[in-house]
Design a protein around this motif. Structure first.
Motif, PDB file in Angstrom:
ATOM      1  N   LEU A 182     -81.497  21.587 -53.878  1.00 24.20           N
ATOM      2  CA  LEU A 182     -81.893  21.247 -52.509  1.00 24.20           C
ATOM      3  C   LEU A 182     -83.114  20.332 -52.513  1.00 24.20           C
ATOM      4  CD1 LEU A 182     -81.479  24.794 -50.947  1.00 24.20           C
ATOM      5  CD2 LEU A 182     -80.263  22.749 -50.144  1.00 24.20           C
ATOM      6  N   TYR A 185     -82.211  16.681 -53.716  1.00 20.74           N
ATOM      7  CA  TYR A 185     -81.502  15.911 -52.691  1.00 20.74           C
ATOM      8  C   TYR A 185     -82.424  15.543 -51.525  1.00 20.74           C
ATOM      9  CZ  TYR A 185     -77.091  17.403 -54.932  1.00 20.74           C
ATOM     10  OH  TYR A 185     -76.051  17.627 -55.806  1.00 20.74           O
ATOM     11  N   GLU A 186     -83.255  16.503 -51.103  1.00 26.46           N
ATOM     12  CA  GLU A 186     -84.163  16.216 -49.993  1.00 26.46           C
ATOM     13  C   GLU A 186     -85.205  15.174 -50.395  1.00 26.46           C
ATOM     14  OE1 GLU A 186     -85.919  16.764 -46.067  1.00 26.46           O
ATOM     15  OE2 GLU A 186     -83.928  17.046 -46.959  1.00 26.46           O
ATOM     16  N   ARG A 189     -83.585  11.795 -50.133  1.00 29.35           N
ATOM     17  CA  ARG A 189     -83.466  11.338 -48.748  1.00 29.35           C
ATOM     18  C   ARG A 189     -84.796  10.814 -48.223  1.00 29.35           C
ATOM     19  NH1 ARG A 189     -79.564  15.765 -48.463  1.00 29.35           N
ATOM     20  NH2 ARG A 189     -81.220  17.299 -48.083  1.00 29.35           N
ATOM     21  N   ARG A 190     -85.874  11.473 -48.561  1.00 31.96           N
ATOM     22  CA  ARG A 190     -87.197  11.030 -48.092  1.00 31.96           C
ATOM     23  C   ARG A 190     -87.637   9.745 -48.792  1.00 31.96           C
ATOM     24  NH1 ARG A 190     -90.491  15.679 -45.521  1.00 31.96           N
ATOM     25  NH2 ARG A 190     -88.822  17.136 -44.979  1.00 31.96           N
ATOM     26  N   ARG A 286     -78.514  20.186 -45.148  1.00 33.97           N
ATOM     27  CA  ARG A 286     -79.763  19.453 -44.900  1.00 33.97           C
ATOM     28  C   ARG A 286     -80.768  20.286 -44.112  1.00 33.97           C
ATOM     29  NH1 ARG A 286     -78.661  13.101 -43.773  1.00 33.97           N
ATOM     30  NH2 ARG A 286     -80.871  13.335 -43.280  1.00 33.97           N
ATOM     31  N   ALA A 289     -82.398  22.513 -46.598  1.00 33.79           N
ATOM     32  CA  ALA A 289     -83.264  21.715 -47.470  1.00 33.79           C
ATOM     33  C   ALA A 289     -84.570  21.359 -46.784  1.00 33.79           C
ATOM     34  CB  ALA A 289     -82.534  20.446 -47.901  1.00 33.79           C
ATOM     35  N   GLN A 290     -84.504  20.975 -45.512  1.00 37.76           N
ATOM     36  CA  GLN A 290     -85.728  20.600 -44.801  1.00 37.76           C
ATOM     37  C   GLN A 290     -86.617  21.821 -44.564  1.00 37.76           C
ATOM     38  OE1 GLN A 290     -85.264  17.638 -41.841  1.00 37.76           O
ATOM     39  NE2 GLN A 290     -87.157  18.126 -40.769  1.00 37.76           N
ATOM     40  N   TRP A 293     -88.268  22.664 -47.801  1.00 32.56           N
ATOM     41  CA  TRP A 293     -89.332  21.675 -48.058  1.00 32.56           C
ATOM     42  C   TRP A 293     -90.600  22.057 -47.312  1.00 32.56           C
ATOM     43  CZ3 TRP A 293     -88.987  16.961 -50.868  1.00 32.56           C
ATOM     44  CH2 TRP A 293     -90.094  16.116 -50.750  1.00 32.56           C
ATOM     45  N   GLU A 308     -90.016  12.142 -42.960  1.00 31.83           N
ATOM     46  CA  GLU A 308     -88.837  12.988 -42.894  1.00 31.83           C
ATOM     47  C   GLU A 308     -87.595  12.098 -42.923  1.00 31.83           C
ATOM     48  OE1 GLU A 308     -88.728  15.785 -39.748  1.00 31.83           O
ATOM     49  OE2 GLU A 308     -90.630  16.742 -40.292  1.00 31.83           O
ATOM     50  N   PRO A 309     -86.495  12.608 -43.473  1.00 30.63           N
ATOM     51  CA  PRO A 309     -85.275  11.786 -43.533  1.00 30.63           C
ATOM     52  C   PRO A 309     -84.771  11.406 -42.152  1.00 30.63           C
ATOM     53  CG  PRO A 309     -85.078  13.762 -44.888  1.00 30.63           C
ATOM     54  CD  PRO A 309     -86.302  13.933 -44.060  1.00 30.63           C
TER      55      PRO A 309
END
Length: 315
Positions: A182, A185-186, A189-190, A286, A289-290, A293, A308-309
């Motif tokens: 997680l 991947y996060e 994205r960021r 997601r 994951a956020q 985070w 943030e993504p």
């Protein structure tokens, strides 16, 4: 035949930080990166064991450019100290150190040890080394985070992240390894949202014959478990050198795709040469994951200078 260590491109001029570099797949990755010209910084909990491992590599590879630094992933103070001392640019951060299926204990900061070392320690370290990785200089730098196939059994228990209410060593391990994917991947994205020149990749070694499997049974003083692990390691596991291949693939293959997951492509994804694979359905959530985070940033007091993504228009 598949990708092997013989396919590693020249690493001259590149600097790699590897956590848990003094044994197992971390040591094998250190050996092959040094063999191919990389400067390797071995981030180890024990300086003594790290120096012994480094000397082993130097005796085999006379031109090896390696150094050992203290970095205990069970201590935020140690992680910050290591990051403060590391003034050089780095091209790869290989988040490899870990513990597996041990009796419940806590890190220096009061985190359940598996979640604290495997995930939170690497979350903190990565955030503190973002400037060293060079977000805007186009060096093709990358973060490679080592997970496990066991992540497929993992769930993130936000109501009991530290396993204070209930503890099962394998559930805690699976949670920490899902957290690794997680996070990888996060982070990707960021980085993409920031248009940064850094990639984030997740890998797993399959079932490799290392000392990792013995720590839990040893701590529990279970001769039966220890005997079973030795049998499995001898019959099922592949060598540490083979287990290190996904790490080396993620660290060295040019133009690798960020946000991907790589592991052995052989029997049950436990053996063989590395290939791109899919991870568990939960690892692509997601929202989870956020939330992970945000919680990780709060627990470690490490705040990434990344946006943030962007929200998805559609899943």
């Amino acid at each position: 035949m598949g990708w092997t260590a013989a396919d590693i491109p020249d690493q001259t001029g590149r600097t790699v930080v590897i956590t848990g570099a003094n044994s197992g797949i971390g040591l094998e990755a250190t050996r092959e990166l040094a063999r191919n010209g990389a400067t390797v910084i071995m981030a180890c909990r024990s300086l003594e064991r790290g120096e012994e491992a480094a000397q082993d590599v130097r005796e085999e590879i006379l031109a090896a450019d390696i150094r050992v630094e203290a970095c205990d992933l069970a201590s935020l103070e140690s992680i910050r100290s290591f990051a403060d001392r590391l003034e050089s640019d780095i091209d790869v951060l290989l988040n490899n150190a870990g513990v597996m299926a041990i009796p419940r204990s806590e890190t220096d900061d009061g985190f359940e040890t598996q979640f604290g070392v495997n995930h939170l320690g690497h979350f903190a370290l990565t955030g503190l080394l973002l400037e060293n990785l060079g977000l805007e200089n186009g060096r093709d730098s990358r973060v490679v985070t080592v997970s496990s196939g066991v992540h497929e059994q993992g769930e993130i228990a936000f109501d009991d992240l530290q396993s204070e209410q209930s503890y099962n060593q394998w559930n805690a391990y699976a949670q920490s390894k899902l957290a690794n994917v997680l996070f990888a991947y996060e982070l990707e994205r960021r980085l993409l949202t920031a248009d940064a020149q850094v990639s984030s990749i997740a890998v797993h070694p399959g079932y490799a014959n290392t000392q990792l499997q013995f720590r839990g049974p040893t701590k529990r003083e279970s001769r039966l478990e220890l005997a079973a692990m030795k049998l499995l390691n001898g019959v099922v596991a592949q060598s540490s050198a083979m287990g290190a291949l996904p790490l080396l693939y993620g660290a060295t293959v040019p133009d690798i795709e960020g946000g991907a997951y790589y592991g052995p492509g052989g029997l049950l994804n436990m053996r063989g040469t590395p290939e791109r694979q899919g991870s568990s359905d939960r690892s692509y959530d997601r929202e989870t994951a956020q939330r992970l985070w945000d919680v990780s940033s709060e627990l470690t007091d490490v705040h990434y200078d990344l946006p943030e993504p962007k929200p998805l228009v559609q899943e």
